[in-house]
Structures are given as structure tokens and as C-alpha cells.
Enzyme design. Sequence first.
Site, short mmCIF file in Angstrom:
data_model
loop_
_atom_site.label_atom_id
_atom_site.label_comp_id
_atom_site.label_asym_id
_atom_site.label_seq_id
_atom_site.Cartn_x
_atom_site.Cartn_y
_atom_site.Cartn_z
N LEU A 124 14.55 -11.85 10.97
CA LEU A 124 13.33 -10.81 11.31
C LEU A 124 12.20 -11.91 11.57
CD1 LEU A 124 13.51 -7.63 9.28
CD2 LEU A 124 13.63 -7.75 11.74
N ASP A 125 11.26 -11.55 12.75
CA ASP A 125 10.47 -12.50 12.76
C ASP A 125 9.25 -12.05 11.50
OD1 ASP A 125 8.36 -10.64 13.79
OD2 ASP A 125 9.76 -10.78 15.39
N MET A 126 8.27 -12.93 11.34
CA MET A 126 7.25 -12.86 10.38
C MET A 126 6.44 -11.38 10.46
SD MET A 126 4.35 -15.39 8.83
CE MET A 126 3.13 -15.54 10.29
N ASP A 127 6.10 -11.14 11.71
CA ASP A 127 5.52 -9.80 12.06
C ASP A 127 6.35 -8.51 11.87
OD1 ASP A 127 3.01 -11.35 12.32
OD2 ASP A 127 3.78 -11.69 14.25
#
Length: 262
Positions: A124-127
Site C-alpha cells: 500500500l503506498d504511503m498515502d
Amino acid sequence: MAWTRRYDEAEPQRVNRWLAQNGVCSRREAEGLIGQGLVSIDGERVDDVGRKILPGQILTLSDRAEALLEATLSVVIHKPMGVVSSQPEGQQIPAVRLLTRETLWGEATTIPGSANRLAPIGRLDMDSRGLLVLTEDGVLAKAVIGPASEMEKEYLVRVAGEISERKLKQLRHGLQLDGRQLRPARVDRMGGQQLRFILQEGRNRQIRRMCDLVGLSVVDLLRVRIGPLTLGDLPEGRWRPLTQAERTALLSAPAPASQRES
């Protein structure tokens, strides 16, 4: 209770290969179990790592073999925004830093430490936030994100911009990223500005880039499911061990039909 299964294939097959195909363990792990005398066929211990199982025979793994396989650590995290799945840069916070006794949800026999080599399966990306699995289990990782995997991942996505049937149709079919056609996706409007995405692949920042292509901006992205594993009521920022039943469910999850409901 010991793992037992009848071999119903038409042709004989090497035991280590069959165990790997069934998602029980890797071939190398199977050879190690055989070397320790923990595998039997029709009640007779298997001593030859090249042994083949015949149609109709019953293979059994001892309780100790199951315990050894279960010793590989896997955890489920509700990843918050601002945390990276792995490989932090600068002052970024990696997800493994959340694995403390204070953030544990429920009980665990082991609190992960520096000796554990936990890697994300399905980043999952940071955002983005939501369900994240970290594991030392190569067999599990292959089942979830290996090149042959078609395991579904489900996301609830809040967007800004006008949602039209034309845009939904484009999101479901026909988009390309990096010059490659995307697999069909299930995309449903849940009400207001919220969409539900179900994907069978995981390109880098895929949903955000898909939305950009049709003139929508992602405001919030929450992953709620990986195959049969759901986020459930796990609070944000907390973690728990993956259970053996959940591991078995992930390894035995059938490939979904190709977008029957798209």
C-alpha cells in the site's frame, strides 16, 4: 490434528512437488520435512526426497511438521496514512515499526523483532491505508502476489470529480498503464463519491493512476480485503498475527471467475 490428504491425480508425482502445488510449503521445505522423517504415505514414513505418491495413496504430515511450518511469522496490520509498506526513505516510517506490544490487537506468542525479516505482500503506498500483510512466508507470498496469482484485492475509494457511467466503464475495461493493458476490474459506485474497486493485479499506485486517466482524483483509499482475508474490526495503527486458518484459506483460495459481475 495432522494434515492428511488423499492423492487423486491420474499420474504419480513427487511428494515435494505436490505439497508445493497445494500451497502447503515450498519444495525445499518439503524436502526438509522428509529429511526429518515427518512425512508419511499410507502410514509408512517417507525417507527418499525423490519419492513419488501414487493415485489413491494418503499423505500425512506429522504434528511436528505442521508446527515447524506455522513457526514462520505473518502479521496483519491496519496501515495508517503516512506509513510506508517497506523500504523507507529519509524520515519515512516503515510498517514494521508499528509491530510493538503496545499496538498489538489481541494476543500473540511472539512480538516481531530485528531477527524477523518481514516483507509486505501487496504493498500500500504511503498515502493509502487499510489491510496490509507482512510475512516471512515465501509460500504465502507466492500465493498472494506471485506471477500466477489472480487473488482479488478490494478497496473503498473516495474520489473528487464527476462520476459518470462512461468513466465507470473506462475504469472497468480498456485502460492502459505503462503501455500495458490492465486486467478487467470490478468498479461499483457505493453512493456519493465512494467507489469500490476489486482488482486482480497490483501495479504501482494503480487505482490512483486509473482514476487520473478518467479525470477523477483519489481523496481516500482504504484496502479492506485480500482474497478471503478481510480487515474486519482491526483498528487503524494496530496489528495482530495471521492465524493458521487464515493462512490455509489464502493458500487454498480458488481463482475467481473472470469478471462475471463486471
